[in-house]
Design an enzyme around this catalytic site. Structure first.
Site, mmCIF file in Angstrom:
data_model
loop_
_atom_site.group_PDB
_atom_site.id
_atom_site.type_symbol
_atom_site.label_atom_id
_atom_site.label_comp_id
_atom_site.label_asym_id
_atom_site.label_seq_id
_atom_site.Cartn_x
_atom_site.Cartn_y
_atom_site.Cartn_z
ATOM 1 N N SER A 17 0.841 -1.207 0.000
ATOM 2 C CA SER A 17 0.000 0.000 0.000
ATOM 3 C C SER A 17 0.870 1.248 0.000
ATOM 4 C CB SER A 17 -0.901 0.028 1.239
ATOM 5 O OG SER A 17 -1.742 -1.091 1.269
ATOM 6 N N ARG A 40 0.654 7.479 6.195
ATOM 7 C CA ARG A 40 -0.181 6.561 6.977
ATOM 8 C C ARG A 40 -1.625 7.071 7.055
ATOM 9 N NH1 ARG A 40 0.603 1.983 9.973
ATOM 10 N NH2 ARG A 40 2.851 2.085 9.613
ATOM 11 N N HIS A 43 -3.147 6.157 3.759
ATOM 12 C CA HIS A 43 -3.385 4.710 3.802
ATOM 13 C C HIS A 43 -4.670 4.374 4.569
ATOM 14 C CE1 HIS A 43 -2.520 0.796 5.988
ATOM 15 N NE2 HIS A 43 -2.462 0.410 4.739
#
Lengths: 214, 214
Positions: A17, A40, A43
């Site tokens: 990812s 993050r 994500h």
């Protein structure tokens, strides 16, 4: 229509990812540590717009890492944010995740004082050795933290305030106010944010702390 | 710059948010019940794009309401989604929210079988009188639910599958597959979704059930 599911080992999903995010996003103005936080959040939300809206006050990452290493606690406004934080990483340093919003005493005080449960939970828990405050849901909780911070002695103040409430009433406004503060904070301008965003920021800080500890 | 915080009572924040969403979004193709679900997702995410990406299979709302009224349980893939569901509304009908992902037995089986914890938790809990499955995080869990559903006897199958995992590896693909199924489902095409989206859909169904009972 044929839909292809990628065959990939569970342990490799996060790294893959991150590779996709790096590739699709391309150039960015962030240093490596800051990008690890931004990435993050992307994500956790599937939403690249956070690369444009996230704001990091000078010293915010260092303040968060110092709080984690000192074994301080993390205060959240809602249980969803608390659920999303990697407790096993935090436990290495001795800190705990605190959230009082489901406490019956908090609900009772909120009714009596005409406040939200989030506000009352902030009042009760902010003096409990809090290093990082992570607000993912309630603008009222973020405003309360900012107000209460002023009344705390300097050594009692949280090192870092992460304020990313989501929504249509006072979310953007509360984050605009936070972004104007000079103390360490991380926020996301506009209406978007939420529990996964708050948890992702905390988890990115925890990974940075672990990485730097070796 | 001057930032104005609206003075509004805690109990009125949600209704005011819904008024803002109605006003800004304007015309839409949804019936009132479906819009109440879409609007609650927009409220939870601050993101109007869900009005374009949410997909409701024919009969999805009716199936979800029937499951709630029958007192069936709700299975989630992660604790964040479970945290966000209004347990006090669900309790009126007798159902519980189940999530096995933090169970040590699940972690052990996942290691042994080379599966994600989400997949193993689905396997173990899907036979537990589940009326609604709500997947907010893990594409692997959604794919597992779709696969396992085929092996269950018709009377054991969940009435409704809500599949809104988020992310970059197999999230869009797993939701594309779900959107092609003829059984009752709700999904959001593309990469976006997440625990707040899944919880918002369940909570909107719970509000519809309460409104129709009242």
């Amino acid at each position: 229509m044929s839909t292809i599911i990628q065959q990939i080992k569970p342990a490799d999903i996060e790294a893959e990812s991150f590779r996709i995010i790096d590739r699709e996003h391309g150039a960015h103005p962030f240093d490596a540590a800051t990008w690890s936080v931004v990435r993050r959040v992307i994500h956790a939300t599937g939403d690249f717009s956070f690369a444009d809206t996230l704001r990091f006050a000078p010293g915010a990452l260092a303040a968060g890492l110092a709080a984690i290493r000192a074994g301080k606690n993390i205060l959240t406004d809602v249980n969803m944010t608390a659920s999303g934080i990697s407790k096993h990483l935090l436990a290495r340093y001795g800190g705990k995740v605190l959230c009082g919003v489901a406490d019956p005493e908090v609900a009772e005080q909120a009714r009596r004082r005409g406040l939200t449960r989030s506000e009352v939970a902030i009042d009760l828990l902010l003096p409990e050795n809090i290093g990082i405050v992570a607000i993912g849901n309630a603008p009222t909780a973020l405003l309360r933290v900012m107000e209460r911070r002023q009344t705390l002695a300097p050594e009692q103040r949280p090192e870092l305030i992460i304020g990313v409430p989501v929504g249509f009433v006072n979310a953007a406004e509360s984050k605009e106010l936070l972004s104007q503060r000079e103390y360490p904070h991380i926020t996301a301008l506009g209406r978007k944010g939420g529990s996964p965003t708050a948890a992702a920021i905390v988890n990115a800080l925890l990974r940075l702390a672990v990485a730097e500890s070796g």
